[in-house]
Structures are given as C-alpha cells and as structure tokens.
Design an enzyme around this catalytic site. Structure first.
Site, PDB file in Angstrom:
ATOM      1  N   SER A   1       0.801  -1.226   0.000  1.00  0.00           N
ATOM      2  CA  SER A   1       0.000   0.000   0.000  1.00  0.00           C
ATOM      3  C   SER A   1       0.831   1.273   0.000  1.00  0.00           C
ATOM      4  CB  SER A   1      -0.945   0.022   1.208  1.00  0.00           C
ATOM      5  OG  SER A   1      -0.229   0.165   2.420  1.00  0.00           O
TER       6      SER A   1
ATOM      7  N   LYS B   1       1.014   4.495   6.681  1.00  0.00           N
ATOM      8  CA  LYS B   1       0.391   5.351   5.673  1.00  0.00           C
ATOM      9  C   LYS B   1       1.023   6.738   5.726  1.00  0.00           C
ATOM     10  CE  LYS B   1      -2.784   2.149   4.800  1.00  0.00           C
ATOM     11  NZ  LYS B   1      -2.764   1.369   3.540  1.00  0.00           N
TER      12      LYS B   1
END
Length: 251
Positions: free
Chosen positions: A50, A91
């Site tokens: 991700s 993230k």
C-alpha cells in the site's frame, strides 16, 4: 644504546596509550550510537504494497518514536486504530485537523485547503497517451476534525486508507493519539532516508525535521574506525620499532 632504548620505550608507551584511548573512545561512540538508536527508533516490517514505491512489502523500516503532536503533513507514520483493525499500519499523512482534503483537482492532483499538492512519491502511471493518471482512482472530499489526521497510501490504486472510511465518524480520519512512530528510513534493503515532501512545506506548519538517524550512524561508524585503528596501531607500531632496533643493531 641505553638512551636509545629508553627513547624507544617512551615511544612504545605513548603509542600504547594513544591506541588504548582510541579504542576506548571508539567503544563509547559505537555503543552509544547503538543505544541512542534503540531508544529513539523502532523497526517494523511492512506487510503490504500500500505504500509502494516509497516502501515495498517486506521492507524493514526504522521508525522514530514520536508523539502525535509532532506529526506533520507528508509524514509516513505507523499507527494503530481500532476502526482500521487494531494492527500496526503504515500510511502517509496528507491532512491534519482543520484541513479540507480532496481529489482530484486540476491536472488530477490532490488538494489541501484548495491548494494543489505535487506528490513526486507517487507512481501515477498514465490514463491516456501523454496524460498522467489522477492521484486517486476515485474522487473524494473530507474535512479533518481537530486532533485527527487524514491518511493515504502511496499506492493509491490498492491502498485501504482513509478513503475507505469516509462514511465513518471523522470522515476517515484517525486520532493523533493512534500514531506510534514516524518512518525515517528503509533499513533493508538499504534504500536510505525517506525525504520529507517539499510540496507540503508551503502549507501552515510546514514539514517535520529529519530524525537523528544520520548522526547515530555517524557515531557508530566513527566508533568502528577508532576501534579498528586503535587495535591495529599497537601491533604495527611495535613491529616497526623492532625493525628499527634490529636495523640499528646490524650497523
């Protein structure tokens, strides 16, 4: 001969003292750098793609332990949130409390408070010949509550991030208290430090400063050099002294 012998003994003692001091200082720097790094940083293994291409699955990263108050836009953070599954996740912070984060604006870019943000860390690919794909496959807009942050993965096509939670309370944002650390470097493979994106620097609050990892590595390397240099100096100096004495005796 006795005077020469005393001179040689004095040089030997001085050399041994310098050698010992070099090894002692080297040990302090080497061990101190390791202890300092262990206190400040925590290693993590990234499980998913991700955050590609910035961080790839299986990469071992070093994350600086920080308080949520130290988080800035552009930071890559490790956080744990119950709504997101209560497991450590990595993230990038693109919005902080009070920001309106939206995509996609002009030229397919992310906007923060209406300001388009260049994101050089993305691999956007092409949507059509000669035209970059948008910074997010789907359009979205969210206002970040105070004390919260909005997070996206760098691999926008597959990342499960704040966009997935837009219908939750807080419009997909996460409390600052959920942040555990800020990723500073990819330790394995040795890709080095992760740069702070300058595109966020013009926004209020700017970007965060780099962590102390380069100083810590410098201390460790300097320690290694001093330890090896000090350990080698003694035997080399003694050998040279013996050769010099033997040469003098032969004359």
């Amino acid at each position: 001969m006795s005077g020469t012998g005393r001179k040689e003994d004095g040089r030997s003692r001085l050399g041994a003292m310098v050698s010992g001091m070099a090894v002692a200082v080297g040990c302090v720097l080497f061990l101190g750098g390791f202890v300092w790094a262990a206190v400040v940083y925590q290693p993590y293994t990234v499980p998913t793609a991700s955050m590609s291409p910035t961080v790839n699955p299986g990469d071992r990263v070093l994350a600086e332990r920080i308080d949520g108050a130290d988080v800035r836009r552009g930071d890559v953070v490790v956080f744990t949130d119950q709504v997101w599954g209560a497991v450590p996740m990595v993230k990038r912070v693109v919005g902080i409390g009070g920001d309106k984060v939206a995509c996609c604006g002009k030229e397919g870019r992310l906007t923060v408070n209406g300001n388009p943000v260049d994101e050089p860390y993305l691999d956007r690919g092409t949507a059509a010949p000669g035209k970059e794909a948008p910074a997010s496959p789907q359009d979205f807009s969210a206002t970040v509550p105070k004390g919260q942050i909005f997070l996206l993965g760098d691999e926008r096509a597959t990342s499960l991030d704040s966009r997935v939670h837009l219908q939750d309370a807080g419009e997909g944002s996460v409390p600052l208290s959920a942040v555990r650390a800020r990723v500073d470097a990819v330790a394995w493979p040795m890709n080095g430090m992760i740069d702070r994106p300058s595109s966020f620097a013009a926004l209020p609050g700017g970007v965060s400063a780099a962590g102390p990892l380069p100083l810590q590595l410098g201390a460790i390397l300097a320690g290694v050099v001093l330890i090896l240099g000090g350990a080698v100096y003694g035997p080399v100096a003694a050998r040279l002294a013996r050769r010099k004495t033997a040469a003098g005796g032969a004359r």
